[in-house]
Write a protein that holds these residues in place. Structure first.
Motif, PDB file in Angstrom:
ATOM      1  N   LYS A 182      58.913  24.578  57.382  1.00 52.97           N
ATOM      2  CA  LYS A 182      58.523  23.174  57.478  1.00 52.97           C
ATOM      3  C   LYS A 182      57.006  23.074  57.555  1.00 52.97           C
ATOM      4  N   LYS A 184      53.880  20.202  58.053  1.00 47.08           N
ATOM      5  CA  LYS A 184      53.486  18.840  58.393  1.00 47.08           C
ATOM      6  C   LYS A 184      52.249  18.474  57.577  1.00 47.08           C
ATOM      7  N   THR A 186      49.550  15.265  56.333  1.00 50.61           N
ATOM      8  CA  THR A 186      49.024  13.923  56.574  1.00 50.61           C
ATOM      9  C   THR A 186      48.507  13.372  55.251  1.00 50.61           C
ATOM     10  N   ARG A 187      48.990  12.198  54.883  1.00 47.74           N
ATOM     11  CA  ARG A 187      48.612  11.619  53.597  1.00 47.74           C
ATOM     12  C   ARG A 187      48.114  10.194  53.784  1.00 47.74           C
ATOM     13  N   VAL A 205      49.601   8.532  57.292  1.00 49.46           N
ATOM     14  CA  VAL A 205      50.943   8.770  57.814  1.00 49.46           C
ATOM     15  C   VAL A 205      51.197  10.276  57.791  1.00 49.46           C
ATOM     16  N   THR A 206      52.028  10.723  58.698  1.00 49.67           N
ATOM     17  CA  THR A 206      52.364  12.147  58.775  1.00 49.67           C
ATOM     18  C   THR A 206      53.826  12.342  58.392  1.00 49.67           C
ATOM     19  N   GLU A 207      54.062  13.312  57.529  1.00 45.38           N
ATOM     20  CA  GLU A 207      55.413  13.632  57.095  1.00 45.38           C
ATOM     21  C   GLU A 207      55.639  15.136  57.214  1.00 45.38           C
ATOM     22  N   VAL A 208      56.881  15.508  57.302  1.00 42.38           N
ATOM     23  CA  VAL A 208      57.256  16.933  57.327  1.00 42.38           C
ATOM     24  C   VAL A 208      58.036  17.228  56.044  1.00 42.38           C
ATOM     25  N   ILE A 209      57.553  18.212  55.281  1.00 43.27           N
ATOM     26  CA  ILE A 209      58.258  18.607  54.067  1.00 43.27           C
ATOM     27  C   ILE A 209      58.835  20.004  54.257  1.00 43.27           C
ATOM     28  N   TYR A 225      55.555  18.729  44.866  1.00 38.01           N
ATOM     29  CA  TYR A 225      56.398  17.702  45.476  1.00 38.01           C
ATOM     30  C   TYR A 225      55.981  16.346  44.907  1.00 38.01           C
ATOM     31  N   LYS A 228      54.183  12.994  46.882  1.00 46.66           N
ATOM     32  CA  LYS A 228      53.996  13.290  48.302  1.00 46.66           C
ATOM     33  C   LYS A 228      52.515  13.454  48.665  1.00 46.66           C
TER      34      LYS A 228
END
Length: 350
Positions: A182, A184, A186-187, A205-209, A225, A228
Motif C-alpha cells: 500500500k 499513500k 497526496t494529490r 487529498v490523500t489516497e491509498v493505492i 494508475y 490518480k
C-alpha cells in the motif's frame, strides 16, 4: 520526397481498414522498443508505422495525404493526431493547459485545405499501440503486462507531462515473493463548491493505492494508475495518470544482476584458496545457501562460485536464476614458521 506511408506499412494504396490494421499490428509488434532492447532504429520504425497508420486509417487525413503527400499534410492538414477522428487520444493544443500533456495541432494559414498543421509525436505512437492492443500487451519481452488493480505495468518510459511520477522503494525479498503493498499518495484536486476561494483553486487529498507486485519484477518497473495524479487546474475530474516506479532497496548480502544474485566475498584466507572454499549466506528464500569451489582448483581473486537455481524468479517463466559468490581477494599470511615453509616447499616442489 515525403514519407511513403503505404510502403512503411507494406500495404497497397487501395488497402482497406482491415488490411491497414493487420499491417500496423504486425509492424508494431516487430519494432516495439521493449522487444528490441531500446534500439533507436527500432523505436524510429515503431513511431513511423504508428504515424502511417494514424494517417491512413483516418479518411480525412488519408484523402489529404493521397492528394498532397506528407509535406502537404504537415503544412496544413485538417485533422491532428488523436482528435476524435484520429487514434492518439489527445486534444488540440488550444484545449490544453500550459505545460499539459502535449501539443496537438496548431492553426496555420496556407497549405492543404483545412488550415491545420498535422503533427505526430512519440507519445501518439504509444497511445495508438495501447489502444490497439487493449489495456496491456503481454509477451513483449519485458514490456507491457496486463492491468492489475487498475495499474498497467511496463518497463519503458515513453510518457509525456500528463503523468505524475513517484518512486516506491521495494525490498529485494518482496520482489522475490511478490505481494500487495500500500502506498499513500497526496494529490492536488480542484476545490469545488460554493466556498472555493477562486476559479482555479486547488486543494490536496490523500489516497491509498495498492501495488500488486509480481514475483521477479525488477527495479525500474513502472505501474500506471489511470487518473490518480494531480487534476488539471480548472478542470475537475480531469487528472493526470500516476506512474509508480519501483526501486530496489540496497540488500545487505546481494546485488541483483538480472535474475542472478551476486554475493561479494571480500577476501578468503590462502589456506581456503589452496584447499577449497565453502561459503554460506542466508538465501533470498529464507533457507541457508552453501557454495563450494571446484575440487582441485586454486581459488584466485575474481573467482566465481555459482549455486544454480537459488536466485530471483524470472518475471515471465518463474524459473529462478543463480546465486553467484564473487571472491574479490585472497589474504596471504604476514609470516610463516620454518616448519610451514619447509612443508610448502615440499608440497610445491617442481
Amino acid at each position: 520526397m515525403g514519407k511513403d506511408y503505404y510502403g512503411i506499412l507494406g500495404v497497397p494504396r487501395d488497402a482497406d481498414d482491415a488490411a491497414m490494421k493487420k499491417a500496423y499490428r504486425k509492424n508494431a509488434m516487430k519494432w516495439h522498443p521493449d522487444k528490441n532492447q531500446g534500439s533507436p532504429d527500432a523505436e524510429a520504425k515503431f513511431k513511423e508505422c504508428a504515424e502511417a497508420y494514424d494517417v491512413l486509417s483516418d479518411s480525412s487525413k488519408r484523402a489529404i495525404y493521397d492528394r498532397y503527400g506528407e509535406e502537404g499534410l504537415k503544412r496544413g492538414a485538417g485533422v491532428g493526431p488523436g482528435t476524435p477522428e484520429g487514434r492518439g487520444g489527445r486534444a488540440p493544443s488550444s484545449e490544453m493547459p500550459q505545460g499539459g500533456f502535449g501539443q496537438g495541432f496548431s492553426a496555420r494559414a496556407g497549405g492543404a485545405p483545412g488550415g491545420a498543421q498535422y503533427q505526430f509525436s512519440g507519445d501518439d505512437a504509444f497511445n495508438i499501440f495501447e489502444q490497439m492492443f487493449g489495456a496491456g500487451a503481454g509477451g513483449m519481452g519485458g514490456g507491457f503486462a496486463p492491468r492489475s488493480g487498475g495499474a498497467q505495468q511496463h518497463n519503458s518510459a515513453k510518457r509525456g507531462p500528463s503523468h505524475d511520477v513517484v518512486k516506491y522503494p521495494v525490498a529485494l525479498e518482496d520482489l522475490f515473493t511478490g505481494g500487495v503493498k500500500k502506498l499513500k499518495v497526496t494529490r492536488k484536486v480542484n476545490f469545488v463548491g460554493p466556498h472555493a476561494p477562486g476559479p482555479n483553486a486547488m486543494t490536496e487529498v490523500t489516497e491509498v493505492i495498492e501495488i500488486d507486485i509480481k514475483p521477479g519484477w525488477r527495479s525500474g518497473t513502472k505501474l500506471t494508475y489511470d487518473k490518480k495524479g494531480d487534476e488539471l487546474p480548472g478542470k475537475p475530474g480531469h487528472a493526470n495518470d500516476l506512474v509508480v516506479v519501483l526501486s530496489e532497496k540496497p540488500h545487505k548480502d546481494y546485488t541483483r544482476n538480472g535474475d542472478d544474485l551476486l554475493a561479494v566475498v571480500k577476501s578468503i584466507p590462502l589456506q581456503q584458496a589452496l584447499c577449497g572454499v565453502r561459503l554460506s549466506v542466508p538465501g533470498i528464500d529464507g533457507e541457508v545457501l552453501v557454495g563450494v569451489s571446484d575440487a582441485g582448483k586454486v581459488v584466485q581473486p575474481g573467482t566465481r562460485v555459482r549455486v544454480r537455481g537459488r536466485g530471483m524468479p524470472n518475471q515471465k517463466t518463474g524459473v529462478r536464476g543463480d546465486v553467484v559468490f564473487v571472491i574479490e581477494a585472497v589474504t596471504f599470511p604476514s609470516s610463516v614458521t620454518e616448519a610451514q615453509r619447509l612443508k610448502f616447499k615440499d608440497a610445491f616442489r617442481a
